[in-house]
Design a protein around this motif. Structure first.
Motif, PDB file in Angstrom:
ATOM      1  N   GLU A   1      37.363  23.557  36.323  1.00  9.42           N
ATOM      2  CA  GLU A   1      38.175  24.515  35.587  1.00  9.42           C
ATOM      3  C   GLU A   1      38.100  25.880  36.263  1.00  9.42           C
ATOM      4  OE1 GLU A   1      37.051  24.698  31.528  1.00  9.42           O
ATOM      5  OE2 GLU A   1      37.600  22.613  31.109  1.00  9.42           O
ATOM      6  N   ARG A   2      39.204  26.595  36.186  1.00  7.41           N
ATOM      7  CA  ARG A   2      39.274  27.891  36.849  1.00  7.41           C
ATOM      8  C   ARG A   2      38.192  28.845  36.331  1.00  7.41           C
ATOM      9  NH1 ARG A   2      42.506  30.663  39.926  1.00  7.41           N
ATOM     10  NH2 ARG A   2      42.583  32.929  39.755  1.00  7.41           N
ATOM     11  N   SER A   3      37.966  28.854  35.036  1.00  4.10           N
ATOM     12  CA  SER A   3      36.960  29.755  34.463  1.00  4.10           C
ATOM     13  C   SER A   3      35.571  29.450  35.015  1.00  4.10           C
ATOM     14  CB  SER A   3      36.951  29.632  32.933  1.00  4.10           C
ATOM     15  OG  SER A   3      36.668  28.295  32.530  1.00  4.10           O
ATOM     16  N   VAL A   4      35.284  28.169  35.222  1.00  4.34           N
ATOM     17  CA  VAL A   4      33.985  27.781  35.787  1.00  4.34           C
ATOM     18  C   VAL A   4      33.891  28.237  37.242  1.00  4.34           C
ATOM     19  CG1 VAL A   4      32.519  25.826  36.409  1.00  4.34           C
ATOM     20  CG2 VAL A   4      33.734  25.833  34.221  1.00  4.34           C
ATOM     21  N   ALA A   5      34.993  28.078  37.978  1.00  5.81           N
ATOM     22  CA  ALA A   5      35.008  28.497  39.375  1.00  5.81           C
ATOM     23  C   ALA A   5      34.729  29.993  39.511  1.00  5.81           C
ATOM     24  CB  ALA A   5      36.355  28.153  40.005  1.00  5.81           C
ATOM     25  N   ILE A   6      35.341  30.779  38.649  1.00  5.64           N
ATOM     26  CA  ILE A   6      35.125  32.228  38.720  1.00  5.64           C
ATOM     27  C   ILE A   6      33.701  32.583  38.331  1.00  5.64           C
ATOM     28  CG2 ILE A   6      35.838  34.452  37.737  1.00  5.64           C
ATOM     29  CD1 ILE A   6      38.682  33.369  37.645  1.00  5.64           C
ATOM     30  N   GLU A   7      33.125  31.848  37.387  1.00  3.48           N
ATOM     31  CA  GLU A   7      31.711  32.050  37.052  1.00  3.48           C
ATOM     32  C   GLU A   7      30.835  31.778  38.267  1.00  3.48           C
ATOM     33  OE1 GLU A   7      30.560  29.668  33.775  1.00  3.48           O
ATOM     34  OE2 GLU A   7      31.810  30.731  32.324  1.00  3.48           O
ATOM     35  N   ARG A   8      31.164  30.728  39.006  1.00  4.26           N
ATOM     36  CA  ARG A   8      30.391  30.408  40.207  1.00  4.26           C
ATOM     37  C   ARG A   8      30.494  31.542  41.232  1.00  4.26           C
ATOM     38  NH1 ARG A   8      28.970  27.460  36.998  1.00  4.26           N
ATOM     39  NH2 ARG A   8      28.890  25.164  37.010  1.00  4.26           N
ATOM     40  N   ILE A   9      31.696  32.070  41.401  1.00  4.57           N
ATOM     41  CA  ILE A   9      31.894  33.169  42.352  1.00  4.57           C
ATOM     42  C   ILE A   9      31.084  34.393  41.930  1.00  4.57           C
ATOM     43  CG2 ILE A   9      33.584  34.745  43.356  1.00  4.57           C
ATOM     44  CD1 ILE A   9      35.689  32.486  42.732  1.00  4.57           C
ATOM     45  N   GLU A  10      31.150  34.728  40.655  1.00  4.17           N
ATOM     46  CA  GLU A  10      30.384  35.878  40.165  1.00  4.17           C
ATOM     47  C   GLU A  10      28.894  35.670  40.393  1.00  4.17           C
ATOM     48  OE1 GLU A  10      32.890  37.865  36.561  1.00  4.17           O
ATOM     49  OE2 GLU A  10      31.992  35.915  36.143  1.00  4.17           O
ATOM     50  N   GLY A  11      28.435  34.443  40.202  1.00  2.00           N
ATOM     51  CA  GLY A  11      27.025  34.148  40.442  1.00  2.00           C
ATOM     52  C   GLY A  11      26.642  34.330  41.897  1.00  2.00           C
ATOM     53  N   ILE A  12      27.528  33.925  42.803  1.00  2.00           N
ATOM     54  CA  ILE A  12      27.272  34.109  44.232  1.00  2.00           C
ATOM     55  C   ILE A  12      27.167  35.583  44.572  1.00  2.00           C
ATOM     56  CG2 ILE A  12      28.329  33.875  46.525  1.00  2.00           C
ATOM     57  CD1 ILE A  12      29.431  31.159  45.552  1.00  2.00           C
ATOM     58  N   VAL A  13      28.100  36.380  44.071  1.00  2.00           N
ATOM     59  CA  VAL A  13      28.080  37.821  44.344  1.00  2.00           C
ATOM     60  C   VAL A  13      26.818  38.459  43.771  1.00  2.00           C
ATOM     61  CG1 VAL A  13      29.220  40.018  43.851  1.00  2.00           C
ATOM     62  CG2 VAL A  13      30.590  38.024  44.505  1.00  2.00           C
ATOM     63  N   GLU A  14      26.452  38.109  42.556  1.00  4.59           N
ATOM     64  CA  GLU A  14      25.253  38.674  41.941  1.00  4.59           C
ATOM     65  C   GLU A  14      23.999  38.294  42.715  1.00  4.59           C
ATOM     66  OE1 GLU A  14      25.396  37.287  37.944  1.00  4.59           O
ATOM     67  OE2 GLU A  14      27.035  38.637  37.366  1.00  4.59           O
ATOM     68  N   THR A  15      23.958  37.078  43.217  1.00  2.03           N
ATOM     69  CA  THR A  15      22.803  36.644  44.003  1.00  2.03           C
ATOM     70  C   THR A  15      22.680  37.465  45.278  1.00  2.03           C
ATOM     71  OG1 THR A  15      22.958  34.391  43.134  1.00  2.03           O
ATOM     72  CG2 THR A  15      21.724  34.699  45.172  1.00  2.03           C
TER      73      THR A  15
ATOM     74  N   ARG B   1      31.215  45.788  45.131  1.00  5.06           N
ATOM     75  CA  ARG B   1      32.033  44.778  44.480  1.00  5.06           C
ATOM     76  C   ARG B   1      33.377  45.377  44.091  1.00  5.06           C
ATOM     77  NH1 ARG B   1      30.119  41.078  39.420  1.00  5.06           N
ATOM     78  NH2 ARG B   1      28.121  41.419  40.491  1.00  5.06           N
ATOM     79  N   SER B   2      34.451  44.637  44.334  1.00  7.16           N
ATOM     80  CA  SER B   2      35.784  45.102  43.966  1.00  7.16           C
ATOM     81  C   SER B   2      36.100  44.643  42.544  1.00  7.16           C
ATOM     82  CB  SER B   2      36.840  44.568  44.935  1.00  7.16           C
ATOM     83  OG  SER B   2      38.129  44.918  44.479  1.00  7.16           O
ATOM     84  N   LYS B   3      35.967  45.545  41.585  1.00  9.21           N
ATOM     85  CA  LYS B   3      36.276  45.203  40.195  1.00  9.21           C
ATOM     86  C   LYS B   3      37.749  44.856  40.034  1.00  9.21           C
ATOM     87  CE  LYS B   3      32.611  48.094  38.209  1.00  9.21           C
ATOM     88  NZ  LYS B   3      32.294  49.227  37.300  1.00  9.21           N
ATOM     89  N   GLU B   4      38.600  45.549  40.780  1.00 11.20           N
ATOM     90  CA  GLU B   4      40.026  45.286  40.678  1.00 11.20           C
ATOM     91  C   GLU B   4      40.370  43.903  41.227  1.00 11.20           C
ATOM     92  OE1 GLU B   4      44.157  45.919  39.938  1.00 11.20           O
ATOM     93  OE2 GLU B   4      42.264  46.577  39.061  1.00 11.20           O
ATOM     94  N   ALA B   5      39.745  43.525  42.323  1.00 13.37           N
ATOM     95  CA  ALA B   5      39.994  42.199  42.876  1.00 13.37           C
ATOM     96  C   ALA B   5      39.547  41.113  41.903  1.00 13.37           C
ATOM     97  CB  ALA B   5      39.284  42.038  44.212  1.00 13.37           C
ATOM     98  N   PHE B   6      38.406  41.309  41.264  1.00 14.55           N
ATOM     99  CA  PHE B   6      37.944  40.342  40.277  1.00 14.55           C
ATOM    100  C   PHE B   6      38.888  40.290  39.077  1.00 14.55           C
ATOM    101  CE2 PHE B   6      33.644  39.827  42.116  1.00 14.55           C
ATOM    102  CZ  PHE B   6      33.450  38.478  41.839  1.00 14.55           C
TER     103      PHE B   6
END
Length: 215
Positions: free
Chosen positions: A2-16, A159-164
């Protein structure tokens, strides 16, 4: 996925990357393909990381220590020794027994056994797109093309808040893959064939995958 899960994964990568020591310095984080296009669900999550080559680590003279303890060469030269101290379970080597930065990054950043692909290169996304296209054309190996439809989410610690925001809202507008390849200079008569080769290669991938590149 699901797209929402994918974006969660991306956010996790950036936070890491923002909060933890990485095996090598990371300069940029991009996403490309399905998630950038706004698809839901997506077949695979494609992530691109630009890394800096580790030219000199403070613990470069500790290589022999890691060869003796873990059987991996190059620690302190290709990946940080301090990272290897803290993450020995994530240390990965190539077929020659040397620490492989792209595999170490994948082990640290990606969830296990999910449809996620990580591209790791010392060059920026745009530069590597161009180089990969040239190489694919010269070798007639279109499956090696890197989908140019990407979004930069993080660069040099920012981090680009606008891109997110636009990613979550599916606001990015991209051409079809054949049109994108033609815009990059691929002959119009070959764009459909090249796009199909890229998609076919992608469909054959399963689970978590990683590719390292040096340009």
């Amino acid at each position: 996925m699901e797209r929402s899960v994918a974006i969660e994964r991306i956010e996790g990568i950036v936070e890491t990357v923002e909060n933890e020591t990485m095996p090598v310095p990371v300069r940029e984080i991009w996403v490309y393909g399905d998630v950038a296009l706004g698809l839901d669900p997506i077949d695979r999550l494609d992530v691109y990381v630009t890394k800096d080559i580790l030219l000199r680590d403070d613990d470069a003279d500790r290589e022999a220590e890691f060869v003796d303890s873990l059987g991996v060469k190059g620690v302190g030269k290709t990946v940080r020794a301090g990272w290897a101290d803290e993450n020995s379970d994530l240390l990965r080597a190539n077929d020659n027994g040397y620490a492989a930065p792209e595999k170490c990054l994948a082990a640290h950043l990606l969830p296990a056994d999910e449809p996620v692909h990580l591209e790791v290169c010392n060059s920026s996304f745009e530069d590597n797109v161009t180089q990969r296209l040239k190489g694919a054309i010269s070798r007639d190996a279109y499956e090696q093309i890197l989908d140019p439809r990407g979004v930069c989410l993080w660069v040099d610690g920012q981090r680009s808040k606008e891109a997110f925001r636009k990613l979550r809202a599916s606001e990015f507008a991209f051409p079809t893959l054949p049109d994108a390849l033609e815009m990059l200079g691929l002959d119009e008569t070959k764009t459909a064939e090249a796009a199909e080769a890229v998609e076919s290669y992608r469909r054959r991938q399963e689970g978590t995958t990683v590719r390292g590149d040096v340009v």
